[in-house]
Design a protein around this motif. Structure first.
Motif, PDB file in Angstrom:
ATOM      1  N   LEU A  58      -2.092 140.025  14.065  1.00  0.00           N
ATOM      2  CA  LEU A  58      -1.260 139.948  12.857  1.00  0.00           C
ATOM      3  C   LEU A  58      -1.848 140.761  11.708  1.00  0.00           C
ATOM      4  CD1 LEU A  58      -0.374 136.120  12.928  1.00  0.00           C
ATOM      5  CD2 LEU A  58       0.990 138.034  13.769  1.00  0.00           C
ATOM      6  N   GLY A  59      -3.048 141.269  11.878  1.00  0.00           N
ATOM      7  CA  GLY A  59      -3.625 142.100  10.810  1.00  0.00           C
ATOM      8  C   GLY A  59      -5.127 142.251  10.957  1.00  0.00           C
ATOM      9  N   GLN A  60      -5.829 141.116  10.848  1.00  0.00           N
ATOM     10  CA  GLN A  60      -7.298 141.175  10.841  1.00  0.00           C
ATOM     11  C   GLN A  60      -7.893 140.449  12.044  1.00  0.00           C
ATOM     12  OE1 GLN A  60      -8.747 142.995   8.440  1.00  0.00           O
ATOM     13  NE2 GLN A  60      -6.689 143.348   7.655  1.00  0.00           N
ATOM     14  N   ALA A  61      -7.179 140.408  13.156  1.00  0.00           N
ATOM     15  CA  ALA A  61      -7.695 139.663  14.324  1.00  0.00           C
ATOM     16  C   ALA A  61      -9.006 140.264  14.807  1.00  0.00           C
ATOM     17  CB  ALA A  61      -6.672 139.687  15.447  1.00  0.00           C
ATOM     18  N   ARG A  62      -9.867 139.401  15.301  1.00  0.00           N
ATOM     19  CA  ARG A  62     -11.145 139.846  15.856  1.00  0.00           C
ATOM     20  C   ARG A  62     -11.134 139.556  17.351  1.00  0.00           C
ATOM     21  NH1 ARG A  62     -14.752 141.046  12.184  1.00  0.00           N
ATOM     22  NH2 ARG A  62     -16.590 140.501  13.408  1.00  0.00           N
ATOM     23  N   ALA A  63     -12.043 140.228  18.065  1.00  0.00           N
ATOM     24  CA  ALA A  63     -12.106 140.028  19.514  1.00  0.00           C
ATOM     25  C   ALA A  63     -12.386 138.554  19.830  1.00  0.00           C
ATOM     26  CB  ALA A  63     -13.190 140.924  20.110  1.00  0.00           C
ATOM     27  N   THR A  64     -13.231 137.919  19.012  1.00  0.00           N
ATOM     28  CA  THR A  64     -13.559 136.511  19.275  1.00  0.00           C
ATOM     29  C   THR A  64     -12.302 135.628  19.158  1.00  0.00           C
ATOM     30  OG1 THR A  64     -14.249 136.405  16.971  1.00  0.00           O
ATOM     31  CG2 THR A  64     -15.999 136.544  18.606  1.00  0.00           C
ATOM     32  N   HIS A  65     -11.399 135.982  18.257  1.00  0.00           N
ATOM     33  CA  HIS A  65     -10.143 135.213  18.135  1.00  0.00           C
ATOM     34  C   HIS A  65      -9.314 135.373  19.404  1.00  0.00           C
ATOM     35  CE1 HIS A  65     -10.523 136.112  13.541  1.00  0.00           C
ATOM     36  NE2 HIS A  65     -11.236 135.058  13.881  1.00  0.00           N
ATOM     37  N   VAL A  66      -9.212 136.601  19.866  1.00  0.00           N
ATOM     38  CA  VAL A  66      -8.417 136.864  21.081  1.00  0.00           C
ATOM     39  C   VAL A  66      -9.034 136.113  22.260  1.00  0.00           C
ATOM     40  CG1 VAL A  66      -7.667 138.668  22.692  1.00  0.00           C
ATOM     41  CG2 VAL A  66      -7.658 139.124  20.233  1.00  0.00           C
ATOM     42  N   LEU A  67     -10.356 136.146  22.355  1.00  0.00           N
ATOM     43  CA  LEU A  67     -11.024 135.486  23.492  1.00  0.00           C
ATOM     44  C   LEU A  67     -10.808 133.968  23.442  1.00  0.00           C
ATOM     45  CD1 LEU A  67     -14.296 137.621  23.659  1.00  0.00           C
ATOM     46  CD2 LEU A  67     -12.333 137.704  25.200  1.00  0.00           C
ATOM     47  N   SER A  68     -10.780 133.392  22.232  1.00  0.00           N
ATOM     48  CA  SER A  68     -10.502 131.948  22.128  1.00  0.00           C
ATOM     49  C   SER A  68      -9.107 131.633  22.634  1.00  0.00           C
ATOM     50  CB  SER A  68     -10.566 131.462  20.682  1.00  0.00           C
ATOM     51  OG  SER A  68     -11.824 131.645  20.170  1.00  0.00           O
ATOM     52  N   LEU A  69      -8.139 132.472  22.251  1.00  0.00           N
ATOM     53  CA  LEU A  69      -6.759 132.231  22.704  1.00  0.00           C
ATOM     54  C   LEU A  69      -6.640 132.393  24.224  1.00  0.00           C
ATOM     55  CD1 LEU A  69      -4.282 133.884  20.173  1.00  0.00           C
ATOM     56  CD2 LEU A  69      -4.588 131.459  20.681  1.00  0.00           C
ATOM     57  N   ILE A  70      -7.358 133.361  24.754  1.00  0.00           N
ATOM     58  CA  ILE A  70      -7.345 133.575  26.214  1.00  0.00           C
ATOM     59  C   ILE A  70      -7.842 132.306  26.910  1.00  0.00           C
ATOM     60  CG2 ILE A  70      -8.555 134.802  28.087  1.00  0.00           C
ATOM     61  CD1 ILE A  70      -8.298 137.367  26.405  1.00  0.00           C
ATOM     62  N   ALA A  71      -8.967 131.779  26.427  1.00  0.00           N
ATOM     63  CA  ALA A  71      -9.547 130.571  27.047  1.00  0.00           C
ATOM     64  C   ALA A  71      -8.574 129.401  26.914  1.00  0.00           C
ATOM     65  CB  ALA A  71     -10.889 130.249  26.398  1.00  0.00           C
ATOM     66  N   GLU A  72      -7.942 129.277  25.739  1.00  0.00           N
ATOM     67  CA  GLU A  72      -6.984 128.190  25.513  1.00  0.00           C
ATOM     68  C   GLU A  72      -5.813 128.285  26.490  1.00  0.00           C
ATOM     69  OE1 GLU A  72      -4.876 126.998  21.672  1.00  0.00           O
ATOM     70  OE2 GLU A  72      -6.808 127.719  20.949  1.00  0.00           O
ATOM     71  N   ALA A  73      -5.280 129.496  26.655  1.00  0.00           N
ATOM     72  CA  ALA A  73      -4.129 129.682  27.561  1.00  0.00           C
ATOM     73  C   ALA A  73      -4.543 129.366  29.001  1.00  0.00           C
ATOM     74  CB  ALA A  73      -3.612 131.116  27.452  1.00  0.00           C
ATOM     75  N   GLN A  74      -5.719 129.839  29.399  1.00  0.00           N
ATOM     76  CA  GLN A  74      -6.163 129.580  30.784  1.00  0.00           C
ATOM     77  C   GLN A  74      -6.324 128.080  31.028  1.00  0.00           C
ATOM     78  OE1 GLN A  74      -9.529 132.320  30.685  1.00  0.00           O
ATOM     79  NE2 GLN A  74      -8.554 133.629  32.224  1.00  0.00           N
ATOM     80  N   GLU A  75      -6.928 127.390  30.050  1.00  0.00           N
ATOM     81  CA  GLU A  75      -7.136 125.938  30.212  1.00  0.00           C
ATOM     82  C   GLU A  75      -5.806 125.195  30.277  1.00  0.00           C
ATOM     83  OE1 GLU A  75     -11.229 126.147  27.815  1.00  0.00           O
ATOM     84  OE2 GLU A  75      -9.789 124.664  27.057  1.00  0.00           O
ATOM     85  N   ALA A  76      -4.899 125.571  29.366  1.00  0.00           N
ATOM     86  CA  ALA A  76      -3.611 124.854  29.299  1.00  0.00           C
ATOM     87  C   ALA A  76      -2.806 125.065  30.580  1.00  0.00           C
ATOM     88  CB  ALA A  76      -2.823 125.328  28.079  1.00  0.00           C
ATOM     89  N   VAL A  77      -2.785 126.302  31.086  1.00  0.00           N
ATOM     90  CA  VAL A  77      -2.014 126.579  32.309  1.00  0.00           C
ATOM     91  C   VAL A  77      -2.674 125.871  33.499  1.00  0.00           C
ATOM     92  CG1 VAL A  77      -1.395 128.428  33.942  1.00  0.00           C
ATOM     93  CG2 VAL A  77      -0.961 128.715  31.490  1.00  0.00           C
ATOM     94  N   TYR A  78      -3.980 125.828  33.520  1.00  0.00           N
ATOM     95  CA  TYR A  78      -4.663 125.132  34.622  1.00  0.00           C
ATOM     96  C   TYR A  78      -4.359 123.630  34.583  1.00  0.00           C
ATOM     97  CZ  TYR A  78      -7.930 124.003  38.240  1.00  0.00           C
ATOM     98  OH  TYR A  78      -8.461 123.558  39.418  1.00  0.00           O
ATOM     99  N   ARG A  79      -4.412 123.070  33.364  1.00  0.00           N
ATOM    100  CA  ARG A  79      -4.116 121.633  33.211  1.00  0.00           C
ATOM    101  C   ARG A  79      -2.686 121.318  33.649  1.00  0.00           C
ATOM    102  NH1 ARG A  79      -6.509 121.583  28.268  1.00  0.00           N
ATOM    103  NH2 ARG A  79      -4.488 121.824  27.258  1.00  0.00           N
ATOM    104  N   SER A  80      -1.743 122.165  33.242  1.00  0.00           N
ATOM    105  CA  SER A  80      -0.331 121.868  33.519  1.00  0.00           C
ATOM    106  C   SER A  80       0.086 122.201  34.948  1.00  0.00           C
ATOM    107  CB  SER A  80       0.576 122.655  32.575  1.00  0.00           C
ATOM    108  OG  SER A  80       0.229 122.392  31.253  1.00  0.00           O
ATOM    109  N   PHE A  81      -0.463 123.288  35.504  1.00  0.00           N
ATOM    110  CA  PHE A  81       0.061 123.774  36.791  1.00  0.00           C
ATOM    111  C   PHE A  81      -1.000 123.919  37.885  1.00  0.00           C
ATOM    112  CE2 PHE A  81       2.705 125.540  33.387  1.00  0.00           C
ATOM    113  CZ  PHE A  81       3.961 125.103  33.777  1.00  0.00           C
ATOM    114  N   GLY A  82      -2.265 123.713  37.545  1.00  0.00           N
ATOM    115  CA  GLY A  82      -3.335 123.906  38.528  1.00  0.00           C
ATOM    116  C   GLY A  82      -3.506 125.363  38.928  1.00  0.00           C
ATOM    117  N   LEU A  83      -3.024 126.293  38.077  1.00  0.00           N
ATOM    118  CA  LEU A  83      -3.132 127.729  38.400  1.00  0.00           C
ATOM    119  C   LEU A  83      -4.153 128.398  37.480  1.00  0.00           C
ATOM    120  CD1 LEU A  83       0.637 128.724  38.774  1.00  0.00           C
ATOM    121  CD2 LEU A  83      -1.099 128.719  40.580  1.00  0.00           C
TER     122      LEU A  83
END
Ligand SMILES: Cc1cc2nc3c(=O)[nH]c(=O)nc-3n(C[C@H](O)[C@H](O)[C@H](O)COP(=O)(O)OP(=O)(O)OC[C@H]3O[C@@H](n4cnc5c(N)ncnc54)[C@H](O)[C@@H]3O)c2cc1C
Length: 294
Positions: free
Chosen positions: A258-283
């Motif tokens: 959105l403007g000033q994103a940092r790599a660490t922010h992107v990596l946190s979102l990546i981890a969040e998405a992976q965890e959430a999809v694993y929790r919901s679908f086991g994938l």
């Protein structure tokens, strides 16, 4: 920059000084990526010839200096702390040559130029021919691997080799060049006979992708038969935000800056998405994005 890094950067500069090309010391990488994220490389080198690209790789390998090659920077995430080594940019290497059965292009030749030459299946995909080969870039209409005749590379033993398509180990968004980090020095392509207007394809992307913000396209590979974006959406993460990085509401497999994103922010979102999809679908979602560590 710490004194040790400064010394490393200066000796790297000396290592490359006789090669034709442009060198930038401690150059921030964000402007060279579509994500607009990434700290400085010790040295960013723009070779003027393919031979200089190969020689730079050879020297970095010999001296055990970390190196990376980038084209359009449309699939990479560099750390905020930068890259302590050599980044080679193929932007100058854009030569194209007609061949009897197709074309030969240098690695920095833009994908949009290939599309203009008839490779309509890649319409709207940003980046360079070299990056497209490494990533086996494609859309639902097809991938570049179907059009590759051969690829010139530099083997780990230092020989320049021409790999026919069957030896490039193309798979979904990967190739031997990605697996083994081999440089793409040039690629021979045959062009489809059927010419298709691409305006509709571009409009479709405009409708479905968040192209108003910097991003690196799809972050995750689609698991067999399912869309990663759908999984992330169903796991409730559309619109999730860390700092200025956000999971797009338009297409949940895109993380936008959105403007000033940092790599660490992107990596946190990546981890969040992976965890959430694993929790919901086991994938387990695997990365299509090339996350570069320092
Ligand atoms: C808005 C948007 C939409 C996108 N849509 C698509 C899509 O529909 N389909 C798709 O497949 N991709 C898509 N992408 C991703 C990207 O466009 C492709 O992966 C493209 O092939 C990347 O090319 P590049 O030159 O930018 O590669 P870079 O990002 O520069 O590099 C990608 C990888 O290739 C390596 N590399 C680059 N050049 C060389 C070389 N000459 N030799 C060796 N290694 C090299 C890099 O080290 C890195 O590992 C999209 C990206 C964006 C931003």
């Amino acid at each position: 920059m710490a004194a040790e890094s400064r010394d490393g950067a200066l000796s790297l500069l000396r290592l490359l000084e006789d090669l034709p090309g442009e060198r930038r010391l401690e150059e921030p990488l964000a402007p060279y990526t579509t994500f607009r994220i990434g700290g400085p490389a010790w040295v960013l080198f723009f070779p003027h010839t393919v031979e200089a690209l190969a020689e730079a790789v050879q020297r970095a390998r010999r001296e055990d200096i970390p190196y990376r090659i980038i084209g359009g920077g449309a699939k990479v995430l560099f750390p905020d702390t930068g890259f302590p080594g050599l980044v080679i940019h193929t932007g100058w290497l854009r030569h194209i040559q007609e061949m009897e059965n197709g074309i030969w292009v240098e690695p920095g030749f833009p994908i949009s130029g290939l599309v203009k030459r008839g490779l309509w299946v890649l319409a709207g995909v940003p980046g360079s021919a070299g990056g497209a080969v490494v990533m086996n870039a494609g859309t639902r209409y097809g991938s570049i691997s179907s059009y590759v005749i051969s690829v010139q590379t530099l083997l780990p033993n230092g020989t320049v080799a021409m790999l026919p398509s069957q030896e490039c180990r193309f798979s979904y968004r990967s190739s031997v060049f990605r697996e083994k980090r081999l440089p793409v020095l040039g690629v021979g392509l045959r062009l489809p006979e059927e010419i298709r207007p691409v305006a509709d394809l571009l409009a479709e992307r405009q409708r479905t992708q968040p192209l108003d913000y910097p991003s690196a396209g799809c972050v995750f590979r689609n698991p067999e038969g399912i869309s990663a974006g759908w999984l992330i959406d169903q796991a409730g993460l559309k619109g999730a935000r860390v700092g200025d990085a956000k999971i797009s509401e338009k297409h949940a497999n895109f993380i936008v800056n959105l403007g000033q994103a940092r790599a660490t922010h992107v990596l946190s979102l990546i981890a969040e998405a992976q965890e959430a999809v694993y929790r919901s679908f086991g994938l387990s979602l695997s990365l299509e994005l090339e996350v570069i560590s320092s």
